[in-house]
Enzyme design. Structure first.
Site, PDB file in Angstrom:
ATOM      1  N   SER A  48      45.090  38.951  37.049  1.00 45.18           N
ATOM      2  CA  SER A  48      46.352  39.839  37.363  1.00 45.18           C
ATOM      3  C   SER A  48      46.291  40.246  38.717  1.00 45.18           C
ATOM      4  O   SER A  48      46.570  39.392  39.577  1.00 45.18           O
ATOM      5  CB  SER A  48      46.324  40.881  36.206  1.00 45.18           C
ATOM      6  OG  SER A  48      47.822  41.582  36.347  1.00 45.18           O
ATOM      7  N   GLU A  58      51.713  36.154  27.652  1.00 52.76           N
ATOM      8  CA  GLU A  58      51.428  37.066  28.541  1.00 52.76           C
ATOM      9  C   GLU A  58      51.710  38.501  28.347  1.00 52.76           C
ATOM     10  O   GLU A  58      51.312  39.625  28.309  1.00 52.76           O
ATOM     11  CB  GLU A  58      51.715  36.816  30.030  1.00 52.76           C
ATOM     12  CG  GLU A  58      51.269  35.668  30.803  1.00 52.76           C
ATOM     13  CD  GLU A  58      49.739  35.766  31.610  1.00 52.76           C
ATOM     14  OE1 GLU A  58      49.415  36.941  31.205  1.00 52.76           O
ATOM     15  OE2 GLU A  58      49.319  34.767  31.813  1.00 52.76           O
ATOM     16  N   HIS A  78      48.409  38.854  28.119  1.00 51.94           N
ATOM     17  CA  HIS A  78      47.864  39.097  29.346  1.00 51.94           C
ATOM     18  C   HIS A  78      46.453  39.833  29.173  1.00 51.94           C
ATOM     19  O   HIS A  78      46.175  40.622  28.400  1.00 51.94           O
ATOM     20  CB  HIS A  78      48.861  40.035  30.003  1.00 51.94           C
ATOM     21  CG  HIS A  78      48.532  40.376  31.508  1.00 51.94           C
ATOM     22  ND1 HIS A  78      48.651  39.178  32.338  1.00 51.94           N
ATOM     23  CD2 HIS A  78      47.679  41.181  32.249  1.00 51.94           C
ATOM     24  CE1 HIS A  78      48.516  39.925  33.749  1.00 51.94           C
ATOM     25  NE2 HIS A  78      47.910  40.822  33.670  1.00 51.94           N
TER      26      HIS A  78
END
Length: 490
Positions: free
Chosen positions: A200, A317, A411
């Protein structure tokens, strides 16, 4: 190279070496550091790599006499949340796990930058415990650095005393990599084989470093996990955000800002972003000093095209961003999905058309499935695709993966798989495959599958079992490829 080969390569050092029979002490350029042993891996926590004054570039610490105990994590950067952890502006510390604290080992080095965009997160999360990766034959390093206003508040156009303020957090990472270059051999690492990897925001930090001249030569491979940076913030928008932040604090004076306690600066993070709305965005700035062009616009920055790069994403995600009771998910149906999906795509596209296209392509999808699929493909996946395509056009090595496990794969699902810190026994096989790939990449620059090239777009799908696929989700890629993309926040 298989995981067994990695274990064998380190066996000469991992089989009860002399240092493992006592509390290990390592000599660094800043002094001696004493660690601990856990599961046969030496661990050094909270090792200082720098000091910094507020809004200024950090400097390395002076050498110390005596021996420093590295038994506990250093503080995290001040931020909202993480109330169970120690937080301080004085947060420039790193952590090291090694199976062989011996200069003869020359093991690959893997330096991890944590996620949380540029505003939150910590290197002391249990998910980032490096001993599992280290046990397979690598030296693992995780890094704390300054975040949000402490690391990225751009004041240079408001006060010439702070020319580095907008990129101070990135300069912290560069300082940490310089520390690794100068000291990691003492921990058994090879300073000529340093891989940076991050998820990320950590991946975005890496993409930015790949276009930062001061970072050139400090790492030799890079892997980003659901985190890319196509463009960075411009100086005018960054200055508007700085003014909004100052207004929130009720201060027009930089000197007043310097005198406020860290807790007050954290309160200012609730300022409304003057461009995006919501809380104010912080990130790297195109200041024409440290950053002189965007990382992947108009193309892949030539500075780092010779560096092998892994680019990864998870299949679902945005499943991590909206709880079932979120206002956009509760009561979601075909009557409101277009209205709800529009702002979340972060691009200027006709939302009813997007929904109609998804219903045509995936007639069995529910409104909720369309919401998550479209927001993932149109918002979270786009930057990774752009970076992969630009690397392919430049003839630069890039290796692309997609995580399809578990289902859905939200995610951050790849963090415990890569670090081996998963809790679900069903994840073991996928974790072994991902750990092996990342370790092979750190060792050789090749994770074990073909590089991404046009038009094949070959991608490794980490699933049960892992498999290669050409141009996965082609229809979704083509759907959004016709819409211009700008990195959110920049």
């Amino acid at each position: 190279m298989s995981r067994r080969a990695f274990i064998g390569a380190a066996a000469g050092f991992a089989a009860a070496p002399a240092w493992a029979t006592r509390t290990p002490v390592v000599e660094t350029g800043a002094g001696r550091v004493r660690g601990t042993i856990e599961d046969g891996v030496a661990r050094f926590l909270g090792v200082r790599y720098g000091h910094a004054a507020r809004f200024q570039a950090a400097a390395p610490p002076p050498p110390t006499r005596g021996t420093i105990d590295a038994f506990a994590f250093g503080p995290s950067s001040p931020q909202s949340g993480l109330n169970d952890l120690t937080k301080s502006e004085d947060c420039l510390f790193l952590n090291i796990w090694t199976p062989a604290a011996d200069r003869r080992a020359r093991l690959p080095v893997m330096v991890y930058f944590h996620g949380g965009a540029y505003s939150s997160g910590t290197a002391s999360s249990p998910l980032l415990d490096g001993r599992h990766l280290a046990a397979h034959g690598a030296v693992i390093v995780t890094v704390q650095h300054r975040l949000n206003a402490f690391g990225y508040l751009y004041l240079a156009r408001l006060d010439p005393r702070f020319p580095d303020s907008g990129n101070a957090g990135q300069l912290d990472l560069i300082l940490a990599l310089q520390w690794v270059r100068d000291n990691i051999a003492a921990f058994g690492g090879d300073p000529a084989r340093v891989t940076v990897f991050g998820q990320s925001g950590g991946g975005a930090k890496i993409a930015t470093l790949m276009g930062t001249p001061a970072a050139a030569g400090l790492f030799h491979r890079a892997a980003t996990m659901s985190g890319q940076q196509v463009t960075v913030s411009g100086p005018l928008n960054a200055t508007r955000r700085a003014r909004a932040y100052l207004d929130r604090l009720g201060s027009a004076s930089i000197d007043t800002l310097l005198a406020l306690p860290a807790e007050r600066l954290v309160e200012g993070l609730a300022a409304t972003d003057p461009i995006l709305g919501g809380s104010v965005y912080f990130g790297p700035v195109l200041d024409m000093t440290w950053l002189t062009r965007h990382p992947f616009w108009p193309d892949a920055n030539p500075q780092s095209n010779a560096i092998p790069l892994v680019l990864g994403n998870t299949h679902d995600e945005t499943r991590a961003f909206y709880a079932p009771d979120h206002r956009l998910i509760a009561g979601l149906d075909w009557s409101n999905v277009a209205d709800r999906i529009g702002p979340e795509l972060r691009i200027d596209v006709h939302p009813e058309w997007v929904v109609a296209e998804y219903r045509r392509l995936f007639p069995d999808y529910s409104a909720e499935q369309v919401f998550f699929a479209a927001t993932t493909a149109g918002r979270s996946w786009r930057a990774q695709l752009i970076e992969a395509e630009e690397r392919a056009r430049a003839g630069a090595p890039a290796f692309v993966y997609q995580l399809d496990f578990p289902r859905p794969a939200p995610h951050a699902a790849d963090i415990p798989l890569v670090f081996g810190t998963f809790a679900d026994p069903a994840a073991r096989a996928v974790s072994e495959a991902m750990m092996t790939a990342f370790l092979c990449f750190a060792q050789t620059g090749d994770p074990g599958w073909p590089a991404y090239a046009l038009p094949q777009r070959r991608t490794m799908l980490f699933d049960l079992p892992p498999r290669l696929e050409d141009d996965p989700r082609r229809a979704e890629r083509e759907l959004f490829a016709r819409i211009p993309y700008l990195q959110p926040g920049t």
